[in-house]
Design a protein around this motif. Structure first.
Motif, short mmCIF file in Angstrom:
data_model
loop_
_atom_site.label_atom_id
_atom_site.label_comp_id
_atom_site.label_asym_id
_atom_site.label_seq_id
_atom_site.Cartn_x
_atom_site.Cartn_y
_atom_site.Cartn_z
N MET A 1 0.83 -1.20 0.00
CA MET A 1 0.00 0.00 0.00
C MET A 1 0.87 1.25 0.00
SD MET A 1 -3.04 1.11 2.68
CE MET A 1 -4.14 -0.20 2.15
N LEU A 2 0.51 2.22 -0.81
CA LEU A 2 1.28 3.45 -0.93
C LEU A 2 1.06 4.34 0.30
CD1 LEU A 2 0.56 4.30 -4.67
CD2 LEU A 2 2.66 3.34 -3.72
N THR A 3 2.13 5.01 0.71
CA THR A 3 2.07 5.92 1.85
C THR A 3 2.25 7.35 1.34
OG1 THR A 3 3.01 4.23 3.31
CG2 THR A 3 3.08 6.51 4.10
N VAL A 4 1.42 8.25 1.84
CA VAL A 4 1.44 9.62 1.32
C VAL A 4 1.39 10.64 2.45
CG1 VAL A 4 0.24 8.84 -0.77
CG2 VAL A 4 -1.07 9.83 1.11
N ASP A 5 1.87 11.84 2.12
CA ASP A 5 1.65 13.02 2.96
C ASP A 5 0.70 13.94 2.19
OD1 ASP A 5 3.28 12.22 5.02
OD2 ASP A 5 5.02 13.37 4.36
N LEU A 6 -0.20 14.58 2.91
CA LEU A 6 -1.14 15.51 2.29
C LEU A 6 -0.67 16.93 2.55
CD1 LEU A 6 -4.57 13.93 3.33
CD2 LEU A 6 -3.07 13.33 1.41
N TYR A 7 -0.57 17.72 1.48
CA TYR A 7 -0.13 19.11 1.62
C TYR A 7 -1.31 20.02 1.29
CZ TYR A 7 2.63 23.35 1.07
OH TYR A 7 3.13 24.63 1.19
N LYS A 59 9.20 23.63 4.35
CA LYS A 59 10.60 23.40 4.69
C LYS A 59 10.73 22.28 5.73
CE LYS A 59 13.15 27.21 5.08
NZ LYS A 59 13.52 28.61 5.45
N LYS A 60 9.79 22.25 6.68
CA LYS A 60 9.78 21.17 7.67
C LYS A 60 9.50 19.83 7.01
CE LYS A 60 8.10 24.07 11.47
NZ LYS A 60 6.95 24.34 12.38
N LEU A 61 8.54 19.83 6.07
CA LEU A 61 8.19 18.60 5.37
C LEU A 61 9.36 18.09 4.55
CD1 LEU A 61 6.25 16.44 4.26
CD2 LEU A 61 5.47 18.13 2.57
N LEU A 62 10.03 18.98 3.84
CA LEU A 62 11.16 18.58 3.01
C LEU A 62 12.28 17.98 3.85
CD1 LEU A 62 12.23 18.53 0.12
CD2 LEU A 62 13.17 20.82 0.49
N GLN A 71 10.38 6.25 2.77
CA GLN A 71 9.20 5.90 3.55
C GLN A 71 7.91 6.48 2.98
OE1 GLN A 71 9.60 6.55 7.76
NE2 GLN A 71 11.65 5.67 7.87
N ILE A 72 8.05 7.50 2.12
CA ILE A 72 6.88 8.15 1.54
C ILE A 72 6.93 8.04 0.02
CG2 ILE A 72 5.74 10.41 1.19
CD1 ILE A 72 5.27 9.20 3.89
N ASP A 73 5.78 7.71 -0.57
CA ASP A 73 5.71 7.56 -2.02
C ASP A 73 5.26 8.84 -2.72
OD1 ASP A 73 6.17 4.55 -2.29
OD2 ASP A 73 4.53 4.62 -0.84
N PHE A 74 4.27 9.52 -2.13
CA PHE A 74 3.70 10.71 -2.76
C PHE A 74 3.50 11.84 -1.75
CE2 PHE A 74 2.26 7.31 -5.56
CZ PHE A 74 2.42 7.85 -6.83
N VAL A 75 3.60 13.06 -2.26
CA VAL A 75 3.06 14.23 -1.57
C VAL A 75 1.88 14.67 -2.42
CG1 VAL A 75 3.39 16.63 -0.87
CG2 VAL A 75 5.23 14.96 -0.54
N LEU A 76 0.68 14.62 -1.84
CA LEU A 76 -0.53 14.91 -2.59
C LEU A 76 -1.09 16.29 -2.22
CD1 LEU A 76 -2.46 11.51 -2.36
CD2 LEU A 76 -0.94 12.29 -4.18
N GLY A 88 9.58 28.00 -12.50
CA GLY A 88 11.00 27.66 -12.35
C GLY A 88 11.29 26.95 -11.05
N ASP A 89 10.79 27.51 -9.94
CA ASP A 89 10.99 26.88 -8.62
C ASP A 89 10.32 25.52 -8.55
OD1 ASP A 89 12.37 29.08 -7.84
OD2 ASP A 89 10.84 29.87 -6.49
N ALA A 90 9.16 25.40 -9.19
CA ALA A 90 8.42 24.13 -9.15
C ALA A 90 9.21 23.01 -9.81
CB ALA A 90 7.07 24.29 -9.83
N TYR A 91 9.78 23.27 -10.98
CA TYR A 91 10.57 22.24 -11.66
C TYR A 91 11.76 21.81 -10.80
CZ TYR A 91 8.09 22.70 -16.10
OH TYR A 91 7.14 22.68 -17.09
N HIS A 92 12.39 22.79 -10.19
CA HIS A 92 13.54 22.48 -9.33
C HIS A 92 13.10 21.58 -8.16
CE1 HIS A 92 17.28 23.00 -7.11
NE2 HIS A 92 16.56 23.32 -6.04
N MET A 93 11.96 21.91 -7.54
CA MET A 93 11.49 21.13 -6.40
C MET A 93 11.05 19.73 -6.82
SD MET A 93 11.15 20.96 -3.17
CE MET A 93 11.55 22.68 -2.78
#
Length: 202
Positions: A1-7, A59-62, A71-76, A88-93
């Protein structure tokens, strides 16, 4: 089962009635995870602009994702403008997250990054919010410029005046006699060549 964090992100200038409320986002994200049998590890709430990734909770999440790599598959999140409003920042992240094995994904604008053509859609999703920000800033600038050309005072009234409103809602500044009398005295003293003592008496 996939594990995710919700943003879940809203900025101070966004209104809940536009569908950006934290509760609304969380409800949609939880339903998505339940439907797709995903395990939710953390729910992250952010009240900050997405113009940059200099956001406290992000920043805390990262940092957490780096410490617990694998341990985490997705940030949703609900839409890509919740993730970023700067292409630009999005592609870098996105590349940074990829290196630590995490995929960011918008549940209402899902993209399979293994399909090359989907990168075009990603470019649109990321650029559109940035264009919207730039247009809003330009409109504000042009509005202020027009107001100055029409002789309207922008911002708080200067000393000796007060901000007022007409019955039709138009704003203007009017003389504040209680303050103006002191200002007239100060200008008259300066015109005579006298110095104005400071409040400290020095």
């Amino acid at each position: 089962m996939l594990t995710v964090d919700l943003y879940i992100r809203v900025s101070t200038d966004e209104q809940a009635d536009r569908g950006y409320s934290q509760r609304d986002q969380e409800e949609r994200l939880r339903k998505y995870c339940e439907h797709n049998q995903m395990t939710i590890r953390h729910v992250i709430y952010e009240d900050h602009s997405a113009k940059t990734f200099e956001r406290p909770e992000w920043k805390k999440l990262l940092l957490e994702l780096r410490r617990r790599k694998g341990q985490i598959d997705f940030v949703l999140f609900t839409k890509w403008d919740r993730f970023s409003r700067n292409a630009g920042d999005a592609y870098h992240m996105i590349n940074l997250l990829k290196k630590i094995g995490v995929e960011p994904q918008a549940i209402e604008q899902p993209l399979d990054m293994s399909v090359p053509e989907n990168k075009l859609m990603l470019a649109f999703y990321l650029a559109a919010p940035e264009v919207e920000n730039d247009r809003r800033a330009l409109n504000v600038f042009n509005g202020m410029r027009r107001a100055r050309k029409e002789g309207r005072w922008m911002g708080p009234a200067p000393i000796g005046y007060s901000n007022k409103s007409k019955e039709n809602g138009d704003k203007y500044i009017a003389l504040n006699e209680a303050e103006a009398v002191h200002l007239r005295w100060a200008f008259n003293e300066l015109a005579r060549g006298n110095s104005i003592p400071s409040r400290s008496g020095k």
